[in-house]
Structures are given as C-alpha cells and as structure tokens.
Design a protein around this motif. Structure first.
Motif, PDB file in Angstrom:
ATOM      1  N   THR A  14       0.828  -1.202   0.000  1.00 61.53           N
ATOM      2  CA  THR A  14       0.000   0.000   0.000  1.00 61.53           C
ATOM      3  C   THR A  14       0.864   1.255   0.000  1.00 61.53           C
ATOM      4  OG1 THR A  14      -1.753  -1.167   1.206  1.00 61.53           O
ATOM      5  CG2 THR A  14      -1.851   1.228   1.193  1.00 61.53           C
ATOM      6  N   ILE A  15       1.924   1.255   0.809  1.00 60.82           N
ATOM      7  CA  ILE A  15       2.827   2.409   0.879  1.00 60.82           C
ATOM      8  C   ILE A  15       3.499   2.647  -0.476  1.00 60.82           C
ATOM      9  CG2 ILE A  15       4.969   3.284   1.898  1.00 60.82           C
ATOM     10  CD1 ILE A  15       4.093   1.857   4.500  1.00 60.82           C
ATOM     11  N   LEU A  16       3.952   1.566  -1.109  1.00 56.89           N
ATOM     12  CA  LEU A  16       4.582   1.696  -2.429  1.00 56.89           C
ATOM     13  C   LEU A  16       3.598   2.253  -3.455  1.00 56.89           C
ATOM     14  CD1 LEU A  16       6.620  -1.630  -2.536  1.00 56.89           C
ATOM     15  CD2 LEU A  16       7.569   0.679  -2.561  1.00 56.89           C
ATOM     16  N   LEU A  17       2.359   1.772  -3.392  1.00 57.62           N
ATOM     17  CA  LEU A  17       1.350   2.256  -4.320  1.00 57.62           C
ATOM     18  C   LEU A  17       0.965   3.701  -4.018  1.00 57.62           C
ATOM     19  CD1 LEU A  17      -0.840  -0.960  -4.571  1.00 57.62           C
ATOM     20  CD2 LEU A  17       0.513   0.062  -6.403  1.00 57.62           C
ATOM     21  N   TYR A  18       1.045   4.106  -2.746  1.00 57.38           N
ATOM     22  CA  TYR A  18       0.789   5.504  -2.403  1.00 57.38           C
ATOM     23  C   TYR A  18       1.841   6.416  -3.014  1.00 57.38           C
ATOM     24  CZ  TYR A  18      -2.961   4.736   0.956  1.00 57.38           C
ATOM     25  OH  TYR A  18      -4.157   4.432   1.540  1.00 57.38           O
ATOM     26  N   PHE A  19       3.088   5.962  -2.987  1.00 55.34           N
ATOM     27  CA  PHE A  19       4.148   6.746  -3.625  1.00 55.34           C
ATOM     28  C   PHE A  19       3.835   6.929  -5.099  1.00 55.34           C
ATOM     29  CE2 PHE A  19       7.986   6.465  -6.282  1.00 55.34           C
ATOM     30  CZ  PHE A  19       8.599   7.670  -5.931  1.00 55.34           C
ATOM     31  N   ARG A  20       3.404   5.853  -5.727  1.00 58.73           N
ATOM     32  CA  ARG A  20       3.034   5.903  -7.137  1.00 58.73           C
ATOM     33  C   ARG A  20       1.887   6.874  -7.359  1.00 58.73           C
ATOM     34  NH1 ARG A  20      -1.092   2.806  -9.909  1.00 58.73           N
ATOM     35  NH2 ARG A  20      -0.628   2.572 -12.131  1.00 58.73           N
ATOM     36  N   THR A  21       0.885   6.822  -6.491  1.00 56.46           N
ATOM     37  CA  THR A  21      -0.285   7.662  -6.661  1.00 56.46           C
ATOM     38  C   THR A  21       0.014   9.131  -6.434  1.00 56.46           C
ATOM     39  OG1 THR A  21      -1.755   5.869  -6.029  1.00 56.46           O
ATOM     40  CG2 THR A  21      -2.626   8.086  -5.829  1.00 56.46           C
ATOM     41  N   LEU A  22       0.820   9.442  -5.419  1.00 54.03           N
ATOM     42  CA  LEU A  22       1.189  10.829  -5.164  1.00 54.03           C
ATOM     43  C   LEU A  22       1.862  11.447  -6.387  1.00 54.03           C
ATOM     44  CD1 LEU A  22       2.521  10.640  -1.494  1.00 54.03           C
ATOM     45  CD2 LEU A  22       0.574  12.000  -2.299  1.00 54.03           C
ATOM     46  N   LEU A  23       2.737  10.661  -6.987  1.00 54.95           N
ATOM     47  CA  LEU A  23       3.428  11.145  -8.177  1.00 54.95           C
ATOM     48  C   LEU A  23       2.456  11.357  -9.327  1.00 54.95           C
ATOM     49  CD1 LEU A  23       6.183  11.761  -9.495  1.00 54.95           C
ATOM     50  CD2 LEU A  23       6.295   9.350 -10.155  1.00 54.95           C
ATOM     51  N   ILE A  24       1.613  10.349  -9.575  1.00 51.03           N
ATOM     52  CA  ILE A  24       0.663  10.439 -10.684  1.00 51.03           C
ATOM     53  C   ILE A  24      -0.335  11.570 -10.452  1.00 51.03           C
ATOM     54  CG2 ILE A  24      -1.249   9.258 -11.842  1.00 51.03           C
ATOM     55  CD1 ILE A  24       0.293   6.669 -11.540  1.00 51.03           C
ATOM     56  N   MET A  25      -0.811  11.698  -9.205  1.00 50.05           N
ATOM     57  CA  MET A  25      -1.793  12.732  -8.924  1.00 50.05           C
ATOM     58  C   MET A  25      -1.201  14.126  -9.119  1.00 50.05           C
ATOM     59  SD  MET A  25      -4.269  13.281  -5.614  1.00 50.05           S
ATOM     60  CE  MET A  25      -2.983  13.823  -4.498  1.00 50.05           C
ATOM     61  N   ALA A  26       0.028  14.323  -8.643  1.00 52.62           N
ATOM     62  CA  ALA A  26       0.670  15.626  -8.810  1.00 52.62           C
ATOM     63  C   ALA A  26       0.832  15.966 -10.290  1.00 52.62           C
ATOM     64  CB  ALA A  26       2.028  15.630  -8.112  1.00 52.62           C
ATOM     65  N   ILE A  27       1.287  14.988 -11.067  1.00 50.73           N
ATOM     66  CA  ILE A  27       1.459  15.215 -12.505  1.00 50.73           C
ATOM     67  C   ILE A  27       0.112  15.438 -13.182  1.00 50.73           C
ATOM     68  CG2 ILE A  27       2.257  14.185 -14.656  1.00 50.73           C
ATOM     69  CD1 ILE A  27       4.494  15.041 -12.765  1.00 50.73           C
ATOM     70  N   THR A  28      -0.892  14.637 -12.802  1.00 51.99           N
ATOM     71  CA  THR A  28      -2.219  14.753 -13.418  1.00 51.99           C
ATOM     72  C   THR A  28      -2.839  16.112 -13.157  1.00 51.99           C
ATOM     73  OG1 THR A  28      -2.608  12.369 -13.224  1.00 51.99           O
ATOM     74  CG2 THR A  28      -4.540  13.769 -13.507  1.00 51.99           C
ATOM     75  N   LEU A  29      -2.767  16.577 -11.908  1.00 50.71           N
ATOM     76  CA  LEU A  29      -3.355  17.866 -11.570  1.00 50.71           C
ATOM     77  C   LEU A  29      -2.657  19.005 -12.323  1.00 50.71           C
ATOM     78  CD1 LEU A  29      -3.912  17.437  -7.724  1.00 50.71           C
ATOM     79  CD2 LEU A  29      -5.611  17.282  -9.544  1.00 50.71           C
ATOM     80  N   TYR A  30      -1.339  18.905 -12.423  1.00 52.99           N
ATOM     81  CA  TYR A  30      -0.607  19.955 -13.134  1.00 52.99           C
ATOM     82  C   TYR A  30      -0.893  19.920 -14.631  1.00 52.99           C
ATOM     83  CZ  TYR A  30       3.216  22.515 -15.303  1.00 52.99           C
ATOM     84  OH  TYR A  30       3.942  23.376 -16.082  1.00 52.99           O
ATOM     85  N   THR A  31      -0.778  18.728 -15.218  1.00 54.73           N
ATOM     86  CA  THR A  31      -0.965  18.622 -16.663  1.00 54.73           C
ATOM     87  C   THR A  31      -2.405  18.921 -17.065  1.00 54.73           C
ATOM     88  OG1 THR A  31      -1.309  16.224 -16.453  1.00 54.73           O
ATOM     89  CG2 THR A  31       0.912  16.986 -17.000  1.00 54.73           C
ATOM     90  N   SER A  32      -3.375  18.564 -16.206  1.00 57.49           N
ATOM     91  CA  SER A  32      -4.777  18.851 -16.523  1.00 57.49           C
ATOM     92  C   SER A  32      -5.009  20.345 -16.650  1.00 57.49           C
ATOM     93  CB  SER A  32      -5.695  18.274 -15.449  1.00 57.49           C
ATOM     94  OG  SER A  32      -5.602  16.875 -15.419  1.00 57.49           O
ATOM     95  N   ARG A  33      -4.394  21.094 -15.754  1.00 57.14           N
ATOM     96  CA  ARG A  33      -4.525  22.555 -15.818  1.00 57.14           C
ATOM     97  C   ARG A  33      -3.913  23.096 -17.108  1.00 57.14           C
ATOM     98  NH1 ARG A  33      -1.812  26.820 -11.491  1.00 57.14           N
ATOM     99  NH2 ARG A  33      -1.747  28.610 -12.898  1.00 57.14           N
ATOM    100  N   VAL A  34      -2.710  22.619 -17.426  1.00 55.06           N
ATOM    101  CA  VAL A  34      -2.029  23.103 -18.627  1.00 55.06           C
ATOM    102  C   VAL A  34      -2.790  22.693 -19.882  1.00 55.06           C
ATOM    103  CG1 VAL A  34       0.099  22.985 -19.975  1.00 55.06           C
ATOM    104  CG2 VAL A  34       0.212  23.106 -17.476  1.00 55.06           C
ATOM    105  N   ILE A  35      -3.238  21.436 -19.916  1.00 51.64           N
ATOM    106  CA  ILE A  35      -3.958  20.935 -21.092  1.00 51.64           C
ATOM    107  C   ILE A  35      -5.285  21.670 -21.269  1.00 51.64           C
ATOM    108  CG2 ILE A  35      -5.123  18.920 -22.069  1.00 51.64           C
ATOM    109  CD1 ILE A  35      -2.087  18.850 -22.313  1.00 51.64           C
ATOM    110  N   LEU A  36      -6.007  21.921 -20.164  1.00 47.79           N
ATOM    111  CA  LEU A  36      -7.269  22.653 -20.261  1.00 47.79           C
ATOM    112  C   LEU A  36      -7.048  24.045 -20.839  1.00 47.79           C
ATOM    113  CD1 LEU A  36     -10.306  22.976 -19.694  1.00 47.79           C
ATOM    114  CD2 LEU A  36      -9.711  23.696 -17.373  1.00 47.79           C
ATOM    115  N   ASN A  37      -6.010  24.719 -20.359  1.00 47.29           N
ATOM    116  CA  ASN A  37      -5.717  26.067 -20.869  1.00 47.29           C
ATOM    117  C   ASN A  37      -5.224  26.030 -22.315  1.00 47.29           C
ATOM    118  OD1 ASN A  37      -6.432  27.352 -18.481  1.00 47.29           O
ATOM    119  ND2 ASN A  37      -4.407  27.120 -17.602  1.00 47.29           N
ATOM    120  N   ALA A  38      -4.454  24.980 -22.655  1.00 46.64           N
ATOM    121  CA  ALA A  38      -3.911  24.882 -24.018  1.00 46.64           C
ATOM    122  C   ALA A  38      -4.992  24.515 -25.030  1.00 46.64           C
ATOM    123  CB  ALA A  38      -2.781  23.854 -24.056  1.00 46.64           C
TER     124      ALA A  38
END
Length: 512
Positions: A14-38
């Motif tokens: 679970t801890i390993l998967l949380y590390f994976r999720t934190l990374l994916i979520m951070a990237i997703t939230l950032y890229t979603s904002r950029v993609i929406l604006n683009a």
C-alpha cells in the motif's frame, strides 16, 4: 504468523502504491490545468466526450480483465505453476483477439455515432475523429497489457508500478510541454502523443514480466475447458460492466445531448479529480484483493471475512482523509488549480465524491464473491439495480430537471446496490450481514459527522477563502479524522496494534 506476514505485505504494498499515486496525482493535476488552458474548454470537452465513446467498448474488455485477474491470482494462491502458464497464454490470446474486434467495432460503429449523432462543432469534427481513432488504439494497447499487469498484482510486486510510474509521469510532463509549444492542431497532437506514451509503458511492463515471472513467457495454447470457464465468468461480469458504463459514459453522452459540450468539460474535470483521489483507495484495495482471493483459494474463510470488512472500512477512512478537505474547499482548490473553472464543476465534484464514498464500500464484497467463480446471481442482481441510474437520468432530464440531478440519482441507486451486494455475499459465501453492519456501516455512520465538526468550524471562523485557510482546513481535517477514527472507528485489537507499533517506532527513534 501467516496473518501477520500478510498484513505487513499489504501495508508495504500500500505504501509503495501511495508513492506511485502521489506522483501520478501531482502530474495529473498539473498537466490537466495546462492541457485545459492549451486546448480550451471546447476541445477539452470534445476529448472527454469522445473518449467516452471509446470507453463504451470497455464493457467487452473489463469483464475479461476481471476474469484474468481472478484466475491468475487463484492459481497463484494454489501454487499450480503449470496451470498458471496455461492461463496466462490463454489470456493473451483472448485479449489479442478482443483488441482486433474492438478496433473494428470502434472504427465502424464509433465513427458512425460520432459523425451522425454527437453534438460536436463542425469545425472540430476532423479533430474529434482523430481523437476517436487514437483513443481506440490506446485502449487496445492497454488491453494487451492486462495479463501482464494482473501477474504483477497477483505476485504483489508493487515496486514495479512505482518505478514505471516515474517513467510514465515524466513522459506525460513531456507531452504537456509539447502541446503548449506545438504548431500543429493541439487536440490532435495530444491524442497522438498519448498513444505513444501508452505504447512505451506497455513495452516496459511486458519486459519486466518476461524477466521476473516464469508464467509470462507466451506460447500458443488452446484449452477449450479453460476458455469456457473464463468465458462464463466474463460473460456474467459483462452485465456489471455494462451497468457501470451506462451510469458513467452513458450519462456523459446524455449530458452532451441535453446540455452541450461545455458541461462535458465540467464533468470531465470533476471525474478527473475524483479519479485521482480514489487512486489512494484503489492502491489499498489493489494490495488487499490478492489476499482475499488467496484466502478463499486455501479455504481460510474466517480470515477472508475479516479482510472484507477491513477493506471496506479502511477504504472509506482513506477516502475521507482526502474527500473532506476537498469538499470543504472545492471553490478555492479548483480556482487555484484551473484559474478558469467551468460552470457547475464545483457542484459536480462534490456530488461525485459523495457517490464514490458510497460505491467503494462494496468493493471488497465484490472481490470475495468473484473469488468463488460462481457469480451468475450476484451479477444479475447487482447489475439490474445499478443500471437504473441511466433510465432514471433520462426520465429526469425529459422532465426538465437540472443537470446535477443525475448525481443525486446515482447516490440513491448505489445505496440500494450496496444492500444487494451484502445480501448476495450472504448467499454465495454465507457472509454474515450483521458483521458488515457492525464493523463497517455503523462505524462510518458514527465517525463521519464527528469528523466534520472541527474542520467546519474553521470555515465558519475564517469565511474568506485563502491559501492559509486551505492549509489550516487540511491540517484540521487530518487531525480530526485521525482522532475520531482512533477513538470510534477501530476495534480494540486494531487500537492495540497501533499503540504497539507507535511505541516500537518511538523506541527505535530514541536509540538512533
């Protein structure tokens, strides 16, 4: 001893998967904002709704995916290596054939529906077709990966997901940068680049499995008995996935037909945030699901029942940690993230999270029932009740109800679905409903209102939205939920275990 080892493995994974999720979520939230604006609201809505057309074909693949995961995990629990090899190779054959079928249906049927029935601006119809074909290709690439990913989960090698996620996140950041500077049509470029990312990730997972798992060396097999078993299992799962598809992508298309593409953008953003939050719960269930199936495979039913209740209870607790601050600070979070927030997004997101909190309670019950392989009655009842969201939404929209009424319908229907899952688990597994009510439902009903009180006071005492209030609200939620869960949401044995772990960590810290 075995139970302790399994609990440690679940915690570690679970801890390993949380590390994976934190990374994916951070990237997703950032890229979603950029993609929406683009892309802009119109093109972002087009991508969301056209992707929904492709997702309609997931009812063909999702049922077989669950069958593959169940059979691989079950045989791994029994320790039958030769049978495992046959199951893997058969699974690859099935997914390859299904990929060809979906491409054919998608190009012909999906193309016809897109060009004749969907509400797409005429000047963006060419780009929408590009999105359709690229989404189909990406869908089929991911389809071929399912047997390999199922082996990783069954072997509980969650480190693979964590490492590959670093690569995937880096590639998506690169896609985000390319879209911003691309001189070509940005929507088409986005669709093509996501296909390339999916292909690279598929190769990496395939190479990892070939190297680490003996059963992942493909050879052509034709086992009629196994095909019949998996086909029967998948056939009944087909109903469940059909129901879910109508309730999500089907409703997405209804919103497009009744209200237009702008509200598809709002729904897409709400769904994306909810999906990112749910990944934390999904990680926990990904870690615990193999243990539930393996317990059934070896006949350890009592331990399986305990895992089912803990899975449901802790899934809700984990989601509450993220859901409560988001629901209290929805306006500010979306504005901080997107700057330009489409209309209805705030309400959509809050209602989506409430629906998700209800839906996750039945996930561990589903895993336990799937472990039996005998899911005919379970699927018929759950699907028959769950699919009511779609016709009730049509009825509501025809009567002039507002767009958000579909979320209220979803919440009410899935309360009924949870009750059906509990009753069907009793029939299939002799699972005691009283145990689930006492250990799960009563505890979440008690802790939820108490957990809200303190964070809500922060909102009342600090009425003006700000980054400082967001941080204070989030920290208050963390403190409040933790205290309430510890005092009211855990059993005596769980509290004792936490005390012992805390004391052990403290002593180790002192001796450093």
């Amino acid at each position: 001893m075995a139970t302790t080892v399994n609990n440690k493995r679940i915690a570690k994974n679970t801890i390993l998967l949380y590390f994976r999720t934190l990374l994916i979520m951070a990237i997703t939230l950032y890229t979603s904002r950029v993609i929406l604006n683009a892309l802009g609201v119109k093109d972002y809505g087009i991508y969301n709704v056209v992707g929904g057309v492709v997702a309609m074909f997931s009812l063909l693949s999702g049922s077989l995916s669950n069958a593959i995961s169940r059979y691989i995990t079950f045989e791994l629990g029994r320790g039958d290596t030769e049978r495992l090899k046959i199951i893997f190779s058969t699974s690859v054959n099935i997914q390859a054939g299904l990929s060809l079928l979906i491409m054919l249906l998608g190009v012909v049927g999906g193309g016809w529906f897109l060009n004749t029935h969907m509400s797409i601006p005429s000047d963006r119809l060419v780009a929408a077709n590009w999105v359709l074909y690229c989404s189909l290709l990406m869908f089929c690439i991911n389809l071929i990966s399912i047997p390999y990913n199922a082996c990783i989960i069954a072997h509980e090698r969650m480190t693979a997901f964590a490492y590959v996620s670093i690569l995937e996140a880096s590639l998506k950041l690169l896609v985000c940068y390319i879209i911003v500077i691309s001189p070509f049509d940005k929507l088409i470029s986005y669709a093509v680049l996501l296909v390339i990312v999916a292909f690279v990730i598929r190769l990496v997972y395939g190479l990892y499995c070939n190297r680490h798992f003996a059963e992942c060396h493909y050879k052509f097999v034709h086992d009629k008995a196994l095909l019949k078993q998996m086909g029967s299992f998948a056939g009944w799962q087909f109903l469940t996935h059909t129901s879910w598809l109508f309730n999500t992508q089907g409703v997405n298309i209804l919103i497009n037909l009744y209200f237009g593409v702008a509200l598809n953008a709002a729904r897409g953003i709400a769904t994306q945030v909810d999906a990112a939050v749910q990944q934390f719960v999904s990680n926990f269930m990904t870690a615990i699901n193999p243990q539930i199936t393996k317990c059934y495979a070896i006949g350890d039913i009592d331990n399986m029942f305990k895992l089912v209740c803990r899975g449901a209870k802790f899934s809700y607790y984990l989601l509450l940690f993220f859901a409560l601050p988001i629901m209290l600070e929805t306006d500010y979070i979306l504005t901080l993230w997107l700057k330009n927030v489409p209309d209805h997004t705030v309400l959509f997101l809050r209602l989506t999270i409430i629906g998700s909190m209800l839906n996750i309670l039945g996930n561990s019950l589903l895993t336990a029932c799937m472990a039996t392989g005998n899911i005919k009655k379970y699927t018929i009842w759950v699907s028959s009740v769950g699919v009511l969201v779609f016709p009730l939404t049509i009825l509501a929209y025809e009567c002039g109800s507002p767009v958000e009424s579909t979320y209220v319908i979803f919440i009410l229907v899935y309360i009924a679905v949870l009750l059906v899952k509990i009753l069907m688990s009793k029939k299939l597994l002799n699972f005691p409903p009283v145990l689930f009510i006492r250990e799960v439902l009563l505890k979440i009903i008690i802790i939820t209102p108490f957990a809200v009180i303190l964070p809500y006071l922060v909102i009342v005492l600090m009425p003006e939205e700000s980054f400082e209030r967001l941080i204070i609200t989030a920290l208050t939620c963390l403190f409040s939920i933790s205290c309430v869960i510890y005092l009211l949401g855990l059993s005596n044995s769980e509290r004792t275990l936490i005390k012992e772990k805390a004391i052990l960590k403290y002593r180790r810290f002192l001796h450093k």
